[in-house]
Design a protein around this motif. Structure first.
Motif, PDB file in Angstrom:
ATOM      1  N   PHE A  51      59.744 -23.286  60.893  1.00  0.00           N
ATOM      2  CA  PHE A  51      59.037 -23.708  59.438  1.00  0.00           C
ATOM      3  C   PHE A  51      58.753 -25.158  59.773  1.00  0.00           C
ATOM      4  O   PHE A  51      59.023 -25.927  60.635  1.00  0.00           O
ATOM      5  N   LYS A  52      57.785 -25.523  58.723  1.00  0.00           N
ATOM      6  CA  LYS A  52      57.024 -26.933  58.817  1.00  0.00           C
ATOM      7  C   LYS A  52      58.067 -28.104  58.830  1.00  0.00           C
ATOM      8  O   LYS A  52      57.708 -28.931  59.627  1.00  0.00           O
ATOM      9  N   ASN A  53      59.078 -27.906  58.130  1.00  0.00           N
ATOM     10  CA  ASN A  53      59.894 -29.045  57.883  1.00  0.00           C
ATOM     11  C   ASN A  53      61.296 -28.405  57.312  1.00  0.00           C
ATOM     12  O   ASN A  53      61.261 -27.332  57.026  1.00  0.00           O
ATOM     13  N   ARG A  54      62.296 -29.226  57.261  1.00  0.00           N
ATOM     14  CA  ARG A  54      63.544 -28.765  56.692  1.00  0.00           C
ATOM     15  C   ARG A  54      63.505 -28.363  55.257  1.00  0.00           C
ATOM     16  O   ARG A  54      64.266 -27.205  54.636  1.00  0.00           O
ATOM     17  N   ASN A  55      62.517 -28.851  54.493  1.00  0.00           N
ATOM     18  CA  ASN A  55      62.530 -28.740  53.058  1.00  0.00           C
ATOM     19  C   ASN A  55      61.981 -27.278  52.890  1.00  0.00           C
ATOM     20  O   ASN A  55      62.231 -26.480  52.086  1.00  0.00           O
ATOM     21  N   GLU A  56      60.936 -26.980  53.773  1.00  0.00           N
ATOM     22  CA  GLU A  56      60.237 -25.591  53.703  1.00  0.00           C
ATOM     23  C   GLU A  56      61.288 -24.532  54.173  1.00  0.00           C
ATOM     24  O   GLU A  56      61.454 -23.520  53.207  1.00  0.00           O
ATOM     25  N   LEU A  57      62.224 -24.762  55.066  1.00  0.00           N
ATOM     26  CA  LEU A  57      63.563 -23.945  55.190  1.00  0.00           C
ATOM     27  C   LEU A  57      64.419 -23.636  54.184  1.00  0.00           C
ATOM     28  O   LEU A  57      64.861 -22.744  53.544  1.00  0.00           O
ATOM     29  N   THR A  58      64.603 -25.019  53.553  1.00  0.00           N
ATOM     30  CA  THR A  58      65.641 -25.029  52.250  1.00  0.00           C
ATOM     31  C   THR A  58      65.062 -24.241  51.250  1.00  0.00           C
ATOM     32  O   THR A  58      65.631 -23.149  50.596  1.00  0.00           O
ATOM     33  N   ASP A  59      63.653 -24.181  50.889  1.00  0.00           N
ATOM     34  CA  ASP A  59      62.930 -23.426  49.837  1.00  0.00           C
ATOM     35  C   ASP A  59      63.025 -21.998  50.371  1.00  0.00           C
ATOM     36  O   ASP A  59      63.256 -21.077  49.206  1.00  0.00           O
ATOM     37  N   PHE A  60      63.019 -21.738  51.498  1.00  0.00           N
ATOM     38  CA  PHE A  60      62.987 -20.256  51.799  1.00  0.00           C
ATOM     39  C   PHE A  60      64.343 -19.784  51.513  1.00  0.00           C
ATOM     40  O   PHE A  60      64.431 -18.814  51.075  1.00  0.00           O
ATOM     41  N   ILE A  61      65.578 -20.475  51.957  1.00  0.00           N
ATOM     42  CA  ILE A  61      66.896 -20.036  51.881  1.00  0.00           C
ATOM     43  C   ILE A  61      67.100 -19.903  50.088  1.00  0.00           C
ATOM     44  O   ILE A  61      67.594 -18.872  50.017  1.00  0.00           O
ATOM     45  N   GLU A  62      66.611 -20.777  49.564  1.00  0.00           N
ATOM     46  CA  GLU A  62      66.830 -20.678  47.805  1.00  0.00           C
ATOM     47  C   GLU A  62      65.839 -19.556  47.493  1.00  0.00           C
ATOM     48  O   GLU A  62      66.560 -18.912  46.511  1.00  0.00           O
ATOM     49  N   ALA A  63      64.807 -19.302  47.994  1.00  0.00           N
ATOM     50  CA  ALA A  63      64.010 -18.194  47.396  1.00  0.00           C
ATOM     51  C   ALA A  63      64.515 -16.969  47.628  1.00  0.00           C
ATOM     52  O   ALA A  63      64.323 -15.964  46.946  1.00  0.00           O
ATOM     53  N   HIS A  64      65.664 -16.847  48.590  1.00  0.00           N
ATOM     54  CA  HIS A  64      66.294 -15.434  48.860  1.00  0.00           C
ATOM     55  C   HIS A  64      67.773 -15.505  48.357  1.00  0.00           C
ATOM     56  O   HIS A  64      68.483 -14.768  48.976  1.00  0.00           O
ATOM     57  N   GLY A  65      67.867 -16.616  47.592  1.00  0.00           N
ATOM     58  CA  GLY A  65      69.123 -16.370  46.879  1.00  0.00           C
ATOM     59  C   GLY A  65      70.322 -17.258  47.348  1.00  0.00           C
ATOM     60  O   GLY A  65      71.225 -17.380  46.907  1.00  0.00           O
TER      61      GLY A  65
END
Length: 82
Positions: free
Chosen positions: A18-32
């Motif tokens: 992922f580009k950065n930790r925020n992108e990974l956080t957003d990905f996790i949240e988008a998957h519930g």
């Protein structure tokens, strides 16, 4: 979608997939899922590309028996694709 519904993850260290930790956080949240800043017994897994690190988060995760996953193993374990 909710593949990670009810699961809490902690992210530490550098990320590569992922580009950065925020992108990974957003990905996790988008998957519930949820993200937390600290490891606790409620943590599903610690995402850290340096699983041998002696960081306080790794030490705590090991002490609590919590999985430490790289970004790649996180995606594989939960059958997700970026």
């Amino acid at each position: 979608s909710g593949e990670l519904s009810g699961l809490t993850f902690v992210i530490t260290g550098d990320v590569h997939v992922f580009k950065n930790r925020n992108e990974l956080t957003d990905f996790i949240e988008a998957h519930g899922g949820k993200c937390s800043g600290s490891v606790s017994k409620k943590t599903e897994a610690l995402i850290n590309n340096d699983s041998a690190s002696q960081s306080s988060k790794n030490v705590k995760a090991n002490g609590l028996g919590i999985k430490i996953l790289t970004e790649e193993s996180f995606l594989e374990n939960y059958n997700l694709s970026k």
